[in-house]
Write a protein that holds these residues in place. Structure first.
Motif, PDB file in Angstrom:
ATOM      1  N   ASN A  20       0.856  -1.190   0.000  1.00  0.00           N
ATOM      2  CA  ASN A  20       0.000   0.000   0.000  1.00  0.00           C
ATOM      3  C   ASN A  20       0.889   1.236   0.000  1.00  0.00           C
TER       4      ASN A  20
ATOM      5  N   LYS B 200      -7.344  -2.582  -1.938  1.00  0.00           N
ATOM      6  CA  LYS B 200      -8.057  -1.490  -1.267  1.00  0.00           C
ATOM      7  C   LYS B 200      -7.447  -0.140  -1.623  1.00  0.00           C
ATOM      8  N   ASP B 201      -6.127  -0.093  -1.726  1.00  0.00           N
ATOM      9  CA  ASP B 201      -5.465   1.148  -2.114  1.00  0.00           C
ATOM     10  C   ASP B 201      -5.797   1.516  -3.552  1.00  0.00           C
TER      11      ASP B 201
ATOM     12  N   ARG C 225      -9.160   3.097  -3.580  1.00  0.00           N
ATOM     13  CA  ARG C 225      -9.092   4.469  -3.051  1.00  0.00           C
ATOM     14  C   ARG C 225      -8.557   5.422  -4.113  1.00  0.00           C
TER      15      ARG C 225
ATOM     16  N   ARG D 163     -11.147   6.344  -6.687  1.00  0.00           N
ATOM     17  CA  ARG D 163     -12.172   7.273  -6.180  1.00  0.00           C
ATOM     18  C   ARG D 163     -11.633   8.674  -5.924  1.00  0.00           C
ATOM     19  N   GLN D 164     -10.305   8.778  -5.830  1.00  0.00           N
ATOM     20  CA  GLN D 164      -9.695  10.048  -5.470  1.00  0.00           C
ATOM     21  C   GLN D 164      -9.940  11.098  -6.548  1.00  0.00           C
TER      22      GLN D 164
END
Length: 280
Positions: free
Chosen positions: A32, A71-72, A75, A78-79
């Motif tokens: 990550n 998961k990263d 993210r 979505r950033q």
């Protein structure tokens, strides 16, 4: 770098050897953003630390590194990106920076790999000077089977095992064990028990400590230049570096030690007292 409870990377010094342990066992040590940055900081500091002569990189909890943290990735997707920026590309390229660092540090880098050695973990195994694996380790380039690509890893896989085998693994999402990694030339040693893995690591480190640190660093420099510039240019620079080495303090000490039938100073000093690694 001192061991910190919430750190994704643990470090300890044993004499001239720095042991780095990827410490995300709950995620099979997947990469990550935190782990990526801690590894970069550590290897940037290592490159400038003459007291460290070898780095051993492994994973906690029975796995080396299971690739990127999904998961990263979610993210990052979505950033909200600022105009003209691409956070996904920036994160991916940052991993390439890590591989370049590990590949190019003057110290010897030893990877000890067991369990999952996927994606980014596969890439790290490809840039070590010595890679030691368990026979039942699980290697793979699963990116294409997930609809993505091994973007930063692919060039180092080609350098390690050659274009033909790298292409096969890339387009097949190749999965294989440690014994096959050894056969392909990705790993230098394959061991069949934890005890054998530890014994091989100790043997490799002992061999590294018998070599002069400056000579090791320059040898890596010459080898890494092959293919990146004309051969004649590499050989010209190598001749100059050879002259500097022959007239330098390591060659003087090595020659004198040979005549006197003793270990050179760098080998005799290879096992100093354990200390904390200041590579923050």
């Amino acid at each position: 770098m001192q061991t910190i409870e919430d750190s994704a990377l643990q470090a300890r010094r044993e004499g001239a050897v720095l042991h780095l342990t990827i410490n995300r066992p709950e995620a099979r040590n997947a990469m990550n953003a935190q782990l990526l940055e801690e590894l970069i900081v550590a290897f940037e500091a290592v490159a400038a630390c003459t007291e460290v002569r070898a780095v051993v990189l492994r994973g906690a909890g029975g796995n080396f590194c299971a690739g990127g943290d999904v998961k990263d990735f979610a993210r990052l997707r979505r950033q909200e990106a600022a105009p003209g920026t691409d956070p996904v590309a920036a994160f991916n390229r940052r991993f390439g920076t890590l591989l370049e660092l590990v590949n190019g540090v003057p110290q010897a880098v030893v990877v000890v790999a067991e369990g999952a050695v996927l994606g980014g973990g596969f890439g790290l195994a490809c840039v070590a000077d010595v890679t030691i694996v368990r026979n039942d380790a699980s290697f793979g380039l699963p990116e294409t089977s997930l609809g993505v690509i091994p973007a930063q890893i692919a060039p180092f896989v080609v350098q390690r095992i050659g274009l033909s085998q790298a292409r096969r693994l890339g387009v097949c999402g190749g999965r294989f064990d440690g014994a096959e990694a050894y056969r392909l030339g990705l790993a230098h040693f394959v061991e069949y028990s934890d005890a054998a893995l530890g014994a091989r690591e100790a043997q490799v480190l002992a061999q590294i400590m018998r070599c002069a640190p400056g000579a090791n660093a320059v040898t890596k420099q010459i080898m890494l230049a092959v293919g990146g510039e004309p051969l004649g240019q590499v050989l010209d620079r190598a001749a100059t570096l050879f002259s500097a080495a022959l007239n330098g303090p390591e060659a003087a000490e090595g020659t004198q030690a040979f005549v006197e039938k003793r270990l050179p100073q760098w080998a005799a000093a290879g096992n100093v007292e354990t200390g904390e690694a200041d590579v923050r």
